[in-house]
Design a protein around this motif. Structure first.
Motif, PDB file in Angstrom:
ATOM      1  N   ILE A 151      -7.362  -5.841  -7.309  1.00  0.00           N
ATOM      2  CA  ILE A 151      -8.595  -4.568  -7.161  1.00  0.00           C
ATOM      3  C   ILE A 151      -7.450  -3.527  -7.593  1.00  0.00           C
ATOM      4  N   SER A 152      -7.157  -3.681  -8.802  1.00  0.00           N
ATOM      5  CA  SER A 152      -6.614  -2.305  -8.973  1.00  0.00           C
ATOM      6  C   SER A 152      -5.431  -1.032  -8.811  1.00  0.00           C
ATOM      7  N   ALA A 153      -5.003  -0.117  -9.137  1.00  0.00           N
ATOM      8  CA  ALA A 153      -4.800   0.860  -7.784  1.00  0.00           C
ATOM      9  C   ALA A 153      -6.198   2.063  -9.003  1.00  0.00           C
ATOM     10  N   ASP A 154      -6.401   2.085 -10.078  1.00  0.00           N
ATOM     11  CA  ASP A 154      -7.279   2.714 -10.525  1.00  0.00           C
ATOM     12  C   ASP A 154      -9.088   2.278 -10.345  1.00  0.00           C
ATOM     13  N   LYS A 155      -8.893   1.451  -9.834  1.00  0.00           N
ATOM     14  CA  LYS A 155     -10.547   1.035  -9.393  1.00  0.00           C
ATOM     15  C   LYS A 155     -10.454   1.924  -7.588  1.00  0.00           C
ATOM     16  N   SER A 156      -9.413   1.571  -7.082  1.00  0.00           N
ATOM     17  CA  SER A 156      -9.206   2.461  -5.236  1.00  0.00           C
ATOM     18  C   SER A 156      -9.649   4.015  -5.802  1.00  0.00           C
ATOM     19  N   GLU A 157      -9.079   4.578  -7.113  1.00  0.00           N
ATOM     20  CA  GLU A 157      -9.132   6.253  -6.937  1.00  0.00           C
ATOM     21  C   GLU A 157     -10.128   6.488  -7.576  1.00  0.00           C
ATOM     22  N   GLU A 158     -10.801   5.520  -8.374  1.00  0.00           N
ATOM     23  CA  GLU A 158     -12.563   5.869  -8.889  1.00  0.00           C
ATOM     24  C   GLU A 158     -13.772   6.086  -7.285  1.00  0.00           C
ATOM     25  N   SER A 196      -8.549  -0.721  -0.800  1.00  0.00           N
ATOM     26  CA  SER A 196      -8.389  -1.545  -1.887  1.00  0.00           C
ATOM     27  C   SER A 196     -10.170  -1.940  -2.126  1.00  0.00           C
ATOM     28  N   GLY A 197     -11.130  -0.477  -1.796  1.00  0.00           N
ATOM     29  CA  GLY A 197     -12.120  -0.484  -2.305  1.00  0.00           C
ATOM     30  C   GLY A 197     -12.704   0.438  -3.689  1.00  0.00           C
ATOM     31  N   PHE A 198     -13.757  -0.300  -4.422  1.00  0.00           N
ATOM     32  CA  PHE A 198     -14.022   0.663  -5.924  1.00  0.00           C
ATOM     33  C   PHE A 198     -15.374   0.121  -5.351  1.00  0.00           C
ATOM     34  N   ILE A 199     -16.245   1.104  -6.637  1.00  0.00           N
ATOM     35  CA  ILE A 199     -17.442   0.614  -7.438  1.00  0.00           C
ATOM     36  C   ILE A 199     -17.536  -0.124  -7.781  1.00  0.00           C
ATOM     37  N   PRO A 200     -18.896  -0.546  -7.381  1.00  0.00           N
ATOM     38  CA  PRO A 200     -19.340  -1.860  -8.555  1.00  0.00           C
ATOM     39  C   PRO A 200     -20.204  -1.930  -9.394  1.00  0.00           C
ATOM     40  N   HIS A 201     -19.565  -2.890 -10.628  1.00  0.00           N
ATOM     41  CA  HIS A 201     -19.849  -2.736 -12.004  1.00  0.00           C
ATOM     42  C   HIS A 201     -21.386  -3.212 -12.222  1.00  0.00           C
ATOM     43  N   ASP A 202     -21.561  -3.682 -11.073  1.00  0.00           N
ATOM     44  CA  ASP A 202     -23.033  -3.439 -11.066  1.00  0.00           C
ATOM     45  C   ASP A 202     -24.466  -2.108 -11.863  1.00  0.00           C
ATOM     46  N   PHE A 236       0.976  -1.299   0.159  1.00  0.00           N
ATOM     47  CA  PHE A 236       0.081   0.482  -0.106  1.00  0.00           C
ATOM     48  C   PHE A 236       1.208   0.979  -0.437  1.00  0.00           C
ATOM     49  N   ARG A 237       0.343   2.373  -0.524  1.00  0.00           N
ATOM     50  CA  ARG A 237       0.791   3.187  -0.324  1.00  0.00           C
ATOM     51  C   ARG A 237       1.012   3.868   0.835  1.00  0.00           C
ATOM     52  N   ARG A 238       0.589   3.678   1.284  1.00  0.00           N
ATOM     53  CA  ARG A 238       1.181   4.482   3.074  1.00  0.00           C
ATOM     54  C   ARG A 238       0.635   2.536   3.856  1.00  0.00           C
ATOM     55  N   PRO A 239       1.647   2.408   4.486  1.00  0.00           N
ATOM     56  CA  PRO A 239       1.341   1.674   6.018  1.00  0.00           C
ATOM     57  C   PRO A 239      -0.473   1.945   6.733  1.00  0.00           C
ATOM     58  N   MET A 240      -0.594   1.213   6.802  1.00  0.00           N
ATOM     59  CA  MET A 240      -2.065   0.855   6.992  1.00  0.00           C
ATOM     60  C   MET A 240      -2.235   1.737   8.629  1.00  0.00           C
ATOM     61  N   THR A 298     -13.962  10.402   5.204  1.00  0.00           N
ATOM     62  CA  THR A 298     -13.397   8.788   4.234  1.00  0.00           C
ATOM     63  C   THR A 298     -11.925   9.156   4.378  1.00  0.00           C
ATOM     64  N   PHE A 299     -11.652   7.542   4.760  1.00  0.00           N
ATOM     65  CA  PHE A 299     -10.133   7.174   4.234  1.00  0.00           C
ATOM     66  C   PHE A 299     -10.447   5.631   3.133  1.00  0.00           C
ATOM     67  N   HIS A 300      -9.136   6.105   2.448  1.00  0.00           N
ATOM     68  CA  HIS A 300      -8.930   5.690   1.362  1.00  0.00           C
ATOM     69  C   HIS A 300      -7.748   4.631   1.416  1.00  0.00           C
ATOM     70  N   CYS A 301      -6.993   3.323   1.597  1.00  0.00           N
ATOM     71  CA  CYS A 301      -6.081   2.764   1.418  1.00  0.00           C
ATOM     72  C   CYS A 301      -6.093   2.284  -0.388  1.00  0.00           C
ATOM     73  N   ILE A 302      -5.253   2.045  -0.760  1.00  0.00           N
ATOM     74  CA  ILE A 302      -4.981   2.044  -2.002  1.00  0.00           C
ATOM     75  C   ILE A 302      -3.642   0.931  -2.462  1.00  0.00           C
ATOM     76  N   GLY A 303      -3.900   0.014  -3.009  1.00  0.00           N
ATOM     77  CA  GLY A 303      -3.329  -1.368  -3.286  1.00  0.00           C
ATOM     78  C   GLY A 303      -1.972  -0.893  -4.396  1.00  0.00           C
ATOM     79  N   GLU A 304      -0.737  -0.500  -4.578  1.00  0.00           N
ATOM     80  CA  GLU A 304      -0.473  -0.333  -5.573  1.00  0.00           C
ATOM     81  C   GLU A 304       0.243  -1.630  -6.424  1.00  0.00           C
ATOM     82  N   SER A 305       0.055  -2.420  -5.971  1.00  0.00           N
ATOM     83  CA  SER A 305       0.613  -3.712  -6.881  1.00  0.00           C
ATOM     84  C   SER A 305      -0.592  -4.859  -5.648  1.00  0.00           C
ATOM     85  N   ASP A 306      -2.207  -4.300  -5.980  1.00  0.00           N
ATOM     86  CA  ASP A 306      -3.063  -5.324  -5.529  1.00  0.00           C
ATOM     87  C   ASP A 306      -2.989  -5.750  -6.974  1.00  0.00           C
ATOM     88  N   ASP A 307      -2.740  -6.623  -7.113  1.00  0.00           N
ATOM     89  CA  ASP A 307      -3.597  -7.970  -8.729  1.00  0.00           C
ATOM     90  C   ASP A 307      -5.259  -7.871  -8.681  1.00  0.00           C
TER      91      ASP A 307
END
Length: 251
Positions: free
Chosen positions: A235-242, A200-206, A7-11, A224-233
């Protein structure tokens, strides 16, 4: 759960005393990495017309310091094919670091899966749960599921709990994000919460759930707090950034 190194910052260092003390006082000053902030700012600018829509999330005044109100009650929502107890173990550093300010309670998703469905591959694991009926959900993986079948059962289970804040991971975070924009329950939930944390959150595709979030616009008045995984295979970072662009003042 992806290890903290990914993660970009330690949880444990960011979602802990400093952050919890900031609830109702001030925005956490840690900020996001410059490149991420730039992408998020551009995306939020493109969503600006929605913020002026009458359907935009209701404003909520900042509350009193958490210490003045006693310990925060924090609900934990695991990811797909995990359990409450395993998620509790994964974020033990967080719960330990913030034990003077918060009590954590973890729940299982309402849909039990066969042991072979476990994503962790842990020996002796006899249980795994999720937040949707996967038999009716269609293809899963990488946050691409387009039908959150029977997700209402998960909404009911979450809303039945007593909490001030919620910490959610992966699919649990996606379910929480959509519930915050639910046409009937979203407004009450936003007013009730002091904060929501997405790992590693994301907006549902539903289309139905995503439509709620689009109609609701950018949520304001909720920490709101968001922790984004740089090497999360998964949930990619762009999904969490969205997802970050859905919340004003996100940290």
């Amino acid at each position: 759960l992806v290890t903290t190194a990914a993660f970009r910052r330690p949880m444990a260092s960011v979602l802990s005393l400093d952050y919890l003390r900031s609830i109702g006082i001030e925005t956490c000053a840690a900020g996001l990495p410059p490149a991420t902030s730039a992408r998020i700012a551009d995306a939020q600018a493109n969503r600006a017309p929605q913020a002026a829509n009458p359907k935009v999330a209701s404003q909520k005044p900042q509350g009193a310091p958490a210490a003045a109100l006693g310990k925060l009650r924090v609900l934990g929502l695991h990811g797909h094919a995990q359990t409450a107890s395993r998620f509790k173990g994964k974020i033990a550093a967080i719960t330990k670091d913030s034990k003077s300010l918060a009590d954590f309670h973890f729940i299982d998703g309402p849909f039990r899966l066969p042991p072979s469905a476990s994503l962790e591959g842990e020996e002796g694991t006899a249980e795994a749960y999720t937040w949707i009926d996967i038999a009716r959900a269609g293809p899963l993986g990488h946050g691409c599921c387009e039908h959150y079948a029977e997700v209402g059962a998960s909404f009911d289970r979450i809303l039945a709990q007593d909490f001030d804040g919620i910490v959610a991971f992966s699919m649990g975070a996606a379910v929480l994000a959509s519930l915050l924009s639910h046409p009937e329950h979203g407004g009450h939930l936003r007013d009730k919460l002091k904060f929501a944390a997405f790992f590693s959150g994301f907006i549902p595709h539903d289309p139905r759930l995503r439509g709620w979030m689009d109609d609701n616009g950018v949520v304001s008045g909720l920490n709101t707090f968001h922790c984004i995984g740089e090497s999360d295979d998964e949930i990619s970072a762009d999904k969490s950034e969205e997802l970050v662009t859905s919340f004003e003042g996100a940290v």
